[in-house]
Design an enzyme around this catalytic site. Sequence first.
Site, PDB file in Angstrom:
ATOM      1  N   GLY A 115       0.811  -1.209   0.000  1.00 30.53           N
ATOM      2  CA  GLY A 115       0.000   0.000   0.000  1.00 30.53           C
ATOM      3  C   GLY A 115       0.842   1.254   0.000  1.00 30.53           C
ATOM      4  CD  GLN A 148      -0.017   3.415   3.309  1.00 32.43           C
ATOM      5  OE1 GLN A 148      -0.934   3.193   2.514  1.00 32.43           O
ATOM      6  NE2 GLN A 148       0.662   2.450   3.890  1.00 32.43           N
ATOM      7  CG  ASP A 180       1.138  -1.282  10.893  1.00 29.93           C
ATOM      8  OD1 ASP A 180       0.064  -1.625  10.366  1.00 29.93           O
ATOM      9  OD2 ASP A 180       2.008  -0.632  10.290  1.00 29.93           O
ATOM     10  NE  ARG A 210      -2.599  -6.605   9.151  1.00 29.79           N
ATOM     11  CZ  ARG A 210      -1.603  -5.785   8.852  1.00 29.79           C
ATOM     12  NH1 ARG A 210      -1.477  -4.631   9.498  1.00 29.79           N
ATOM     13  NH2 ARG A 210      -0.724  -6.115   7.921  1.00 29.79           N
TER      14      ARG A 210
END
Length: 435
Positions: free
Chosen positions: A95, A167, A314, A345
């Site tokens: 990504g 991002q 994360d 996730r």
Amino acid sequence: MNVQYRASHLTGTVAAPPSKSAAHRMILGAALAALSGNRVSTVSPIDLSEDMRATIGAVQEMGFTAVYCEESRTLSVSPGRRKVDACTLDCHESGSTLRFLIPIAAALGISCTFIGHGLLPRRPIGCYEQCLPQNGVQMKTEGGLPLSISGQLQPGDFSLPGNVSSQFITGLLFALPLLPGDSTITLTAPLQSAGYVDMTEQALRAFDITVTRTATGWTVPGNQTYRAKDTQVEGDWSQAAFFLAHGALSGGPVTVTGLSPHSTQGDKAMADLMARFGAEVTVEEDRVTVQNALAGIEYGGLCGIDIDAGEIPDLVPALSVVAALSEGVTQIYNAGRLRLKECDRLEVMAQNLSLLGAEVETTQDSMIIRGVPRLHGGLVYGTNDHRIVMAMSEAALRCDGVVEVTDAGSIRKSYPGFFEDTRSLGGDIHVIDIR
């Protein structure tokens, strides 16, 4: 390929791998510095994970020369021998590669088709679909990848939410200094994962690029020049998190070197979180040690806590396993973005932990975990997600049977040496080729 983890006592010292997030940024800075002359920039150390290969390959396709020396783990980047006006960029499953390079390619006036694999074609890029066409870029997509862009990015105001993915902001911060005029980035929602934007600003400063924060975003002067530099990549706190959890669950002591307590990485919060769970944490100049003298008793002396995952998404796979083996209830909230990663996730970690005997519930943006003293073994699913596969190594430390995880090869995406490094601490790991 599957992997089997068995209960073991982990102790010793391991070096943190180079930060993947920092390396992406340094590679792109080095490439853009090549626009200004013939001097070579170097980036080291770099481990050739699949994500790193994606960014290096994309830089090469865009016309830059990028040569990797395996012995020194150094990437040298210099101008290419040809100017590229159009190319296809395969972002694999990265990504960061995709979202960083879309505005950079547009700023360079390169017509690009972006492709990817796994779940990357379905991950969101809508922020760019809103702001880039308003500033000179034509985009063609039927939703996700493949995506084709053309046209020259123009300076202006770029409005986007700050709570989707940092991002997008990073991509713009790298691209806008190249434009012939000044630009602004305006956030329409509060910024999350601010540590990753801090890393971007740090990388830009390393290449002599100036951006200025404002109350609502950033001002970015145009007509700037990236300067060639030799840069160092710091250790990766997000990968080290699994070893810090190993120390808390198995007793340790486990020491991870190469970690700066002054890092802008948000995931350095892992050290504080292990202490909050009840482990003993020692932070020195470049190393962190986690141990737990109570690991041999019920729950190992660990207690559930509340965790805001907004800045540390994360870490959630690693944290959720520690929570599953801590007394009481842990709530991990502001975690909705984890549903848009290599897999969902939140759901996958909840399902896997439940298969091993944990008590886990999920909401749209949270996990509620009621700790149990021990887990039992069984088959769980890696779902082609590197962080899921690595997190399940923690669960085996307090399991009464073998934990077998599918899709073990996915660790190559970010940390190909994970199994070897875990074995060096005493981890009992057996990789099975199921072809």
